[in-house]
Design an enzyme around this catalytic site. Sequence first.
Site, PDB file in Angstrom:
ATOM      1  N   SER A 138       0.842  -1.192   0.000  1.00 55.37           N
ATOM      2  CA  SER A 138       0.000   0.000   0.000  1.00 55.37           C
ATOM      3  C   SER A 138       0.877   1.241   0.000  1.00 55.37           C
ATOM      4  O   SER A 138       1.988   1.235   0.560  1.00 55.37           O
ATOM      5  CB  SER A 138      -0.902   0.023   1.234  1.00 55.37           C
ATOM      6  OG  SER A 138      -1.587   1.261   1.349  1.00 55.37           O
ATOM      7  N   TYR A 151      -3.462  -0.002   9.765  1.00 58.08           N
ATOM      8  CA  TYR A 151      -3.363  -0.398   8.358  1.00 58.08           C
ATOM      9  C   TYR A 151      -2.002   0.044   7.804  1.00 58.08           C
ATOM     10  O   TYR A 151      -1.280  -0.751   7.203  1.00 58.08           O
ATOM     11  CB  TYR A 151      -4.497   0.210   7.534  1.00 58.08           C
ATOM     12  CG  TYR A 151      -4.471  -0.240   6.086  1.00 58.08           C
ATOM     13  CD1 TYR A 151      -4.959  -1.487   5.738  1.00 58.08           C
ATOM     14  CD2 TYR A 151      -3.943   0.579   5.091  1.00 58.08           C
ATOM     15  CE1 TYR A 151      -4.920  -1.920   4.422  1.00 58.08           C
ATOM     16  CE2 TYR A 151      -3.898   0.160   3.778  1.00 58.08           C
ATOM     17  CZ  TYR A 151      -4.395  -1.091   3.444  1.00 58.08           C
ATOM     18  OH  TYR A 151      -4.333  -1.520   2.131  1.00 58.08           O
TER      19      TYR A 151
END
Length: 242
Positions: A138, A151
């Site tokens: 990510s 996250y």
Amino acid sequence: MLTGRRIVVTGASSGIGRALAQAYADHGALVWGVGRGDVALSETAEGRPTIQSVKADLASAPGRDAVVASVERSGGVVDVVVHAAGLLGSVGTLLSDYPEAEWRSVFEVNVTAVHLLHQRLATHLELGLAPTVIAVASTVGRTPRAGWGMYGVSKYALEAWVAMLAAEWPLGRVFSVNPGGTRTAMRAEAMPDEDPATVPPPESITPLFLRLAHPATPEPSGSVLEAREWVGRDPWEGMALP
């Protein structure tokens, strides 16, 4: 181009995982599509008989057992594992206020489950041709962004796991691929004010993942890559193919 390749894709119920499972199947691979929902997995596999659905919660030992059992029923050999399953957790909550239960659950899915599943599948991968592991990274796991909580932290940890595995596993190849902003339900949850038409659909970012799954890919193990750089390109560009 991937005929004969045997590929496990986690997170195949939706989003990027679904697009990858379908793309691999469309290019000739046998795919184990792993996810938590029967109906969603059936939708992923619809019209693609080379996708085998595996219902499994990878954060649990029984879930990981289910993946291994399905692989063993089909001969016990895997060529590629793509870790696309992920949990978002709270977005907009600072680390100082981040709930402990969410902290633990996001790390469990995004990092611990990846590691433990790899441990279970490593011997099956080493029976394969040019064994390959691809982790879906990510942007917030490479450039910190306030409010992305566990996250972001977990994706940083996943990058470290990829680097360590690449250093320790000479028999296989390991890659980290950042898909960039992609039109998924998770993205919509994280960024509800964003116009989804401004980000590409998951199907558009598959070329790099296809390339890395091919035994002739020239990218070196440990590479940290961007899927957006391959949107619209030929996955087999520059490859020495038979």
